[in-house]
Write a protein that holds these residues in place. Structure first.
Motif, PDB file in Angstrom:
ATOM      1  N   LYS A  79       0.889  -0.955   0.354  1.00 46.54           N
ATOM      2  CA  LYS A  79      -0.055   0.296   0.095  1.00 46.54           C
ATOM      3  C   LYS A  79       0.759   1.698  -0.251  1.00 46.54           C
ATOM      4  N   ASP A  80       2.219   1.633   0.781  1.00 44.52           N
ATOM      5  CA  ASP A  80       2.986   2.500   1.205  1.00 44.52           C
ATOM      6  C   ASP A  80       3.961   2.383  -0.554  1.00 44.52           C
ATOM      7  N   ALA A  81       3.731   1.524  -0.831  1.00 52.97           N
ATOM      8  CA  ALA A  81       4.667   1.674  -2.498  1.00 52.97           C
ATOM      9  C   ALA A  81       3.903   1.702  -3.452  1.00 52.97           C
ATOM     10  N   PHE A  82       2.110   1.198  -3.409  1.00 46.94           N
ATOM     11  CA  PHE A  82       1.203   2.476  -4.478  1.00 46.94           C
ATOM     12  C   PHE A  82       0.951   3.918  -3.716  1.00 46.94           C
ATOM     13  N   ALA A  83       1.111   4.212  -2.752  1.00 48.12           N
ATOM     14  CA  ALA A  83       1.209   5.398  -2.868  1.00 48.12           C
ATOM     15  C   ALA A  83       2.450   6.229  -3.105  1.00 48.12           C
ATOM     16  N   ALA A  84       3.295   5.968  -2.813  1.00 40.93           N
ATOM     17  CA  ALA A  84       4.196   6.380  -3.191  1.00 40.93           C
ATOM     18  C   ALA A  84       4.776   6.485  -4.978  1.00 40.93           C
ATOM     19  N   GLN A  85       4.188   5.294  -5.166  1.00 40.40           N
ATOM     20  CA  GLN A  85       4.249   5.336  -7.223  1.00 40.40           C
ATOM     21  C   GLN A  85       2.869   7.176  -6.955  1.00 40.40           C
ATOM     22  N   VAL A  86       2.090   7.269  -6.984  1.00 47.12           N
ATOM     23  CA  VAL A  86       0.390   7.373  -7.001  1.00 47.12           C
ATOM     24  C   VAL A  86       1.358   8.993  -6.752  1.00 47.12           C
ATOM     25  N   ALA A  87       2.021   9.426  -5.801  1.00 52.85           N
ATOM     26  CA  ALA A  87       2.982  10.567  -5.536  1.00 52.85           C
ATOM     27  C   ALA A  87       4.329  11.550  -6.724  1.00 52.85           C
ATOM     28  N   GLY A  88       5.029   9.975  -7.220  1.00 49.08           N
ATOM     29  CA  GLY A  88       5.307  10.391  -7.524  1.00 49.08           C
ATOM     30  C   GLY A  88       4.893  10.939  -9.320  1.00 49.08           C
ATOM     31  N   ARG A  89       3.549  10.252  -9.887  1.00 44.34           N
ATOM     32  CA  ARG A  89       2.856  10.533 -10.708  1.00 44.34           C
ATOM     33  C   ARG A  89       2.449  12.344 -10.881  1.00 44.34           C
ATOM     34  N   LEU A  90       1.496  12.129  -9.445  1.00 44.98           N
ATOM     35  CA  LEU A  90       1.860  13.403  -9.271  1.00 44.98           C
ATOM     36  C   LEU A  90       2.489  14.667  -9.347  1.00 44.98           C
ATOM     37  N   ASP A  91       4.198  14.225  -8.692  1.00 43.40           N
ATOM     38  CA  ASP A  91       4.409  14.853  -8.491  1.00 43.40           C
ATOM     39  C   ASP A  91       4.839  15.492 -10.707  1.00 43.40           C
ATOM     40  N   LEU A  92       5.505  14.456 -11.806  1.00 44.87           N
ATOM     41  CA  LEU A  92       5.310  14.886 -12.439  1.00 44.87           C
ATOM     42  C   LEU A  92       4.355  15.573 -13.360  1.00 44.87           C
ATOM     43  N   HIS A  94       2.832  18.083 -11.871  1.00 44.68           N
ATOM     44  CA  HIS A  94       2.223  19.389 -11.285  1.00 44.68           C
ATOM     45  C   HIS A  94       3.608  20.103 -11.868  1.00 44.68           C
ATOM     46  N   ARG A  95       5.059  19.741 -11.746  1.00 44.81           N
ATOM     47  CA  ARG A  95       5.906  20.188 -12.711  1.00 44.81           C
ATOM     48  C   ARG A  95       5.847  20.779 -13.928  1.00 44.81           C
ATOM     49  N   ARG A 116       3.539  11.475   2.840  1.00 46.04           N
ATOM     50  CA  ARG A 116       5.060  11.803   2.871  1.00 46.04           C
ATOM     51  C   ARG A 116       6.164  11.430   2.161  1.00 46.04           C
ATOM     52  N   ALA A 117       4.875  10.995   0.323  1.00 46.75           N
ATOM     53  CA  ALA A 117       5.903  10.808  -0.882  1.00 46.75           C
ATOM     54  C   ALA A 117       5.952  11.937  -1.706  1.00 46.75           C
ATOM     55  N   LEU A 118       5.592  12.825  -1.550  1.00 53.09           N
ATOM     56  CA  LEU A 118       5.186  13.819  -2.221  1.00 53.09           C
ATOM     57  C   LEU A 118       6.184  14.504  -2.588  1.00 53.09           C
ATOM     58  N   ALA A 119       6.740  15.347  -3.801  1.00 53.56           N
ATOM     59  CA  ALA A 119       7.596  16.428  -3.315  1.00 53.56           C
ATOM     60  C   ALA A 119       7.157  17.756  -3.011  1.00 53.56           C
ATOM     61  N   PRO A 120       8.762  18.753  -2.014  1.00 52.31           N
ATOM     62  CA  PRO A 120       7.867  19.218  -1.328  1.00 52.31           C
ATOM     63  C   PRO A 120       7.267  20.830  -2.316  1.00 52.31           C
ATOM     64  N   ALA A 121       7.453  20.338  -3.945  1.00 49.98           N
ATOM     65  CA  ALA A 121       6.643  21.735  -4.835  1.00 49.98           C
ATOM     66  C   ALA A 121       5.614  21.221  -4.974  1.00 49.98           C
ATOM     67  N   ALA A 122       5.443  19.885  -4.769  1.00 45.96           N
ATOM     68  CA  ALA A 122       3.612  19.170  -5.248  1.00 45.96           C
ATOM     69  C   ALA A 122       3.038  19.958  -3.455  1.00 45.96           C
ATOM     70  N   SER A 123       4.118  19.133  -2.846  1.00 46.27           N
ATOM     71  CA  SER A 123       3.592  19.644  -1.243  1.00 46.27           C
ATOM     72  C   SER A 123       2.915  21.114  -1.185  1.00 46.27           C
ATOM     73  N   ALA A 124       2.969  22.019  -1.638  1.00 47.97           N
ATOM     74  CA  ALA A 124       3.216  23.081  -1.166  1.00 47.97           C
ATOM     75  C   ALA A 124       1.684  23.483  -2.229  1.00 47.97           C
ATOM     76  N   SER A 125       1.587  23.469  -3.112  1.00 46.38           N
ATOM     77  CA  SER A 125       0.116  23.266  -3.799  1.00 46.38           C
ATOM     78  C   SER A 125      -0.833  22.810  -3.611  1.00 46.38           C
ATOM     79  N   VAL A 126      -0.689  21.916  -2.093  1.00 47.26           N
ATOM     80  CA  VAL A 126      -2.249  20.939  -2.197  1.00 47.26           C
ATOM     81  C   VAL A 126      -3.083  21.414  -0.917  1.00 47.26           C
ATOM     82  N   ALA A 127      -3.916  22.197  -1.548  1.00 44.45           N
ATOM     83  CA  ALA A 127      -5.230  22.932  -1.422  1.00 44.45           C
ATOM     84  C   ALA A 127      -5.972  22.513  -0.205  1.00 44.45           C
ATOM     85  N   GLY A 128      -6.255  20.851  -0.193  1.00 48.35           N
ATOM     86  CA  GLY A 128      -7.170  20.589   0.514  1.00 48.35           C
ATOM     87  C   GLY A 128      -6.553  19.060   0.542  1.00 48.35           C
TER      88      GLY A 128
END
Length: 149
Positions: A79-92, A94-95, A116-128
């Protein structure tokens, strides 16, 4: 659940441990129109008996009695590995499209793993964030649940 303001071009990521939907608001704040941009599915989970060893081990202490070692939770790791994959795709995503707000919708444990897995730039854009599993709902219901007062 408090209603969200879904700005035009906002990313909405709805996921659980097995499926993730990347949605984009093609509408505006007053009339949102969520569109599915991408879907990710986790690999099939195997049974615990197929995953690990036969039983937890023991740890011999010098000055204390023998201690049991907790068994590895293979499903939790998947589950944590899948969440990291989703965060990686979201980071891409977002860039490629800076400035768009991000809304995360997931059960509490997956939401924590995403954070935990989101990059700082994407994490800063989380509005909710919404700690709820909406992956089994159709998109029009997700839209209504996120914006209903």
């Amino acid at each position: 659940m408090t209603p969200l303001r879904l700005h035009h071009d906002a990313w909405i990521v709805v996921c659980d441990a097995a499926k993730a939907l990347f949605l984009r608001n093609a509408g505006d704040v007053r009339l949102p129109d969520l569109r599915v941009i991408e879907r990710m599915d986790a690999a099939d989970h195997r049974r615990t008996s197929e995953e690990g060893s036969d039983r937890p081990g023991l740890l011999q202490n010098r000055s204390a009695p023998t201690s049991a070692i907790e068994q590895t939770d293979w499903h939790r790791q998947e589950k944590d590995a899948f969440a990291a994959q989703v965060a990686g795709r979201l980071d891409l995503l977002h860039r490629q499209d800076r400035g768009s707000p991000i809304i995360l919708v997931a059960p509490p444990r997956i939401l924590g793993a995403l954070r935990r897995a989101l990059a700082p730039a994407a994490s800063a854009s989380v509005a909710g964030e919404i700690a709820r599993d909406l992956t089994k709902h159709p998109v029009h219901e997700i839209e209504h649940l996120l914006t209903a007062e």
